[in-house]
Design a protein around this motif. Sequence first.
Motif, PDB file in Angstrom:
ATOM      1  N   ARG A   1      -1.736   4.329  -9.694  1.00 39.99           N
ATOM      2  CA  ARG A   1      -2.713   4.991  -8.524  1.00 39.99           C
ATOM      3  C   ARG A   1      -4.165   5.021  -9.346  1.00 39.99           C
TER       4      ARG A   1
ATOM      5  N   THR B   1      -9.865   6.410   3.912  1.00 37.73           N
ATOM      6  CA  THR B   1      -9.374   6.810   2.730  1.00 37.73           C
ATOM      7  C   THR B   1      -7.822   7.460   2.839  1.00 37.73           C
TER       8      THR B   1
ATOM      9  N   ASP C   1       1.007  -1.121  -0.033  1.00 38.61           N
ATOM     10  CA  ASP C   1      -0.148   0.034   0.049  1.00 38.61           C
ATOM     11  C   ASP C   1       1.124   1.297  -0.006  1.00 38.61           C
TER      12      ASP C   1
ATOM     13  N   SER D   1      -8.854   7.546  -3.691  1.00 44.72           N
ATOM     14  CA  SER D   1      -8.136   6.982  -4.761  1.00 44.72           C
ATOM     15  C   SER D   1      -7.110   5.957  -3.770  1.00 44.72           C
ATOM     16  N   VAL D   2      -6.340   5.161  -4.701  1.00 45.98           N
ATOM     17  CA  VAL D   2      -5.706   3.808  -3.896  1.00 45.98           C
ATOM     18  C   VAL D   2      -4.186   4.121  -4.753  1.00 45.98           C
ATOM     19  N   GLN D   3      -3.338   3.995  -4.035  1.00 48.58           N
ATOM     20  CA  GLN D   3      -1.907   3.798  -4.558  1.00 48.58           C
ATOM     21  C   GLN D   3      -1.247   2.697  -4.065  1.00 48.58           C
TER      22      GLN D   3
ATOM     23  N   VAL E   1      -2.028  11.042  -1.596  1.00 46.13           N
ATOM     24  CA  VAL E   1      -3.135  10.355  -2.423  1.00 46.13           C
ATOM     25  C   VAL E   1      -4.497  10.882  -2.538  1.00 46.13           C
TER      26      VAL E   1
ATOM     27  N   THR F   1      -0.971   4.261  -0.044  1.00 48.06           N
ATOM     28  CA  THR F   1      -2.301   5.252   0.208  1.00 48.06           C
ATOM     29  C   THR F   1      -2.002   5.588   1.695  1.00 48.06           C
TER      30      THR F   1
END
Length: 622
Positions: free
Chosen positions: A576, A522, A471, A533-535, A529, A473
Motif C-alpha cells: 500500500r 480514489t 489492483d 493511497s494505492v493498494q 484503502v 484499491t
Amino acid sequence: MTISDSPLQKSKDNPYFGKRKRTFRGTSQRTALLLAGVAIVTLLVVSCVWVAVKANSIKTELQAAADLIPQLKQEIAAGDARAATTSVKELNNHTSNARQTAGDPIWTLASGLPWVGPNVSALSEVARSADDVAALGAAPLVEVYGSLDWSKLLPSSVGSDLGAVKAAAPDVANAAHAVRASAERLQELDKRSLLPQIAEPLEQAGDQLAEVTGALDSAADAARVAPALLGADGARNYLLMVQNNAEVRASGGIPGALAVLTLDGGKMSLGAQGSAGTIGVVSPPLALDQEQRQIYSSRLGKYMQDVNLTPDFPTAAANAREMWQRTTGQGLDGVISIDPVVLSYVLESTGPVQIDTSAQGVPGVAGLPRELNGHNVVSTLLSDVYAKIEQPTLQDAYFAVAAREIFSNLSAQRNQGQSLISALTKGVDEGRVLLWSAQADEQSVIAKYSLSGSVTGPSVSPAQFGVYFNDGTGAKMDYYVKRTVQLIKECPKDGYEETTIRITSTNTAPADAATSLPAYVTGNGVFGVPPGSVQTNIVAYGPVQAQVETAKMDGQKTEFAPYFHDTRPVGVLAIRLAPGESKTVDFTFGKIVQHTEPNVVVTPTVQDVKDVTLPTETVACG
C-alpha cells in the motif's frame, strides 16, 4: 683382338662394366625419387595456394552477400519491392558463386585431408547454406512480398485481399523449411577441430540463421492461420476487450469497454457494445482449475471485471467468452484484447478522430477534447474522463463513442497498411495486443507466440520470470503509479542459479489526492484503502521447477503467499502506497535449473515499457 676379347665386352665376367652399370642405376633411382618428391611438393604447394585462393574467393563472395543484407532489410521496410528484388538477385549471384567455387575438384579433394579438411568442409557448408537461404528462402519471399498489396491486407470496411495471403502460404512455408534445414546442417558441424577464422564466422552464421528461421516460422504460421482468423472462410465474431490500465490487472487493466468485432472476408465492423459492469455476477460461477483458483480466488469465474486477475490470457479469454455468451446468447469465435496505449499507436498511424457525444446523450463533457489523437487519447480515456464525467454509465457511453470512432477510422484506411502493421506489432511486442481463438487448431499455433499471453507452454522461454500487478484499491489510481522491474542474477548456490526480481513502486498522486481527485478515481475508501493511497497485489512468477525462497520489503524479510501454477513457482505480496510514497519488493528465486539468460515479462501499464524494465544486473561473486 676379337670382339669377344674387347674390354668393353658386355659380360658378367667383366667386373668393370658391371660396376658402372650398378652405379648408373642407383643414380637414376635417386634422381627419379628426387624429381618425384619435387613434383609432389610442387603439387602440394600449388594445391595449397589454389585452396587458399578459393577460400579467399568464397570468403569475398559471402562477405559481399552479407553486406547486402542491411540494404535488403531497408528496402523491404520501405516497401520498395523493385529494389528488394534487385538486391536479392545480386545476393543470390554472390552466394551462387561461393557455392560453385566450393565445388571445385581440388577444393573437394582438400576436404579429405587431415587437419585442413574439416575447415574446408565447414566453409563449403557455409557456402551451401548461404546459397540455399538466398535461392530457396530470400528470393521466394521477396517475390511474395512484391506481389502483395499491403494497403489491402488489413481488415477494412470494404474487405481485404485475403486470397493473396492464402496463395502465398505454401511459398512462405517452403522458404521456412529451406532455411531451417540449412540452420540444422550448420548446427551439426563439429566445431572443435576448426580454426578460429572458420569457427567464429560459422558460429555467427548459425546464430543468424536460427534468428531468421524463427522469423520465417512465424511468417509461415501467420500465412497459414491469419486468413481464417480474418474471416476468409466465413464470418468471425470476436469479443473486443479494451483493458483499462488505470485499474491494473495482470494482463493490463480491468476489462472496461467491450464490443463484438466482426471480421468477414477481411471486412471489419463493430457490433454490440457494453461494459464489464453490464455482465453482472455470473451464476453459477465458471469452473476454474484449482491452482489458479487458489492464487486468484473464485472471482475469475464470477466477474467480467476480474477474468484477467490471472496473467494467463487463454484462461481469461475463455472465461470472458463464456460470460458474454451466457449473458447475451451471442456466440463468439475468440477474444482480442487491446489497451488505450495501443489506440494511441493506431491514431498516430491513421490520424485523429472527432468525438461527438451529443447523439449518445453524454452531458458534462466540457474540458474533454473533441479530437482524439495519438498524444491525448491515453490521458483522456484513463484520467480526464473520470474528472469530467461522474456517472459510470456515462463514462461507459463516452468510451463506446471513442471506440466506435477509432475503429471506424481504422477500417476506412486503405493506404496505411505498413504503418498500421508497425503500430500493431509494437503493441504485440509490449504485451498490449493479445489474441485467443476458440478453435483448438488455431490456438495451438497462436500459443507459440507472445501474442497468446500464455504463462506456460511453448511461448514461454526457459528462464522466463514474470511480474504482474492486480489492483486492490477498487479504483482508478494506477494511472498515478510508476514502477520499475529489474532482474538481479545472484551468485550460484549449491550448484543452482539464483535470481532476484526487484520491483519498485511509487505513488505519484498529489499530496491532496484524497480531496483533489474524484471519488471514483480514489475509491473513496469503499474497499478499506484510504482515499489517495494505492493498494496493489504483486504477483511474481519464476521459471519452471524453481522455488520462491524469500521476499523482502524495503530490504527487510516479509511474509508472502507461495503457490505453483503449472510447475512455475509464484509469490504474492500486497503493498500500500500513500501519495508520494515508494516501496521496493524483492522476490528471490532459487533452485533454478535453466542455465540460459533470464528475461522478464511485466504487466503493461500506462508507462512506456522501456521505462519499466531495467537492464539485468549481475552480482560479482568472490
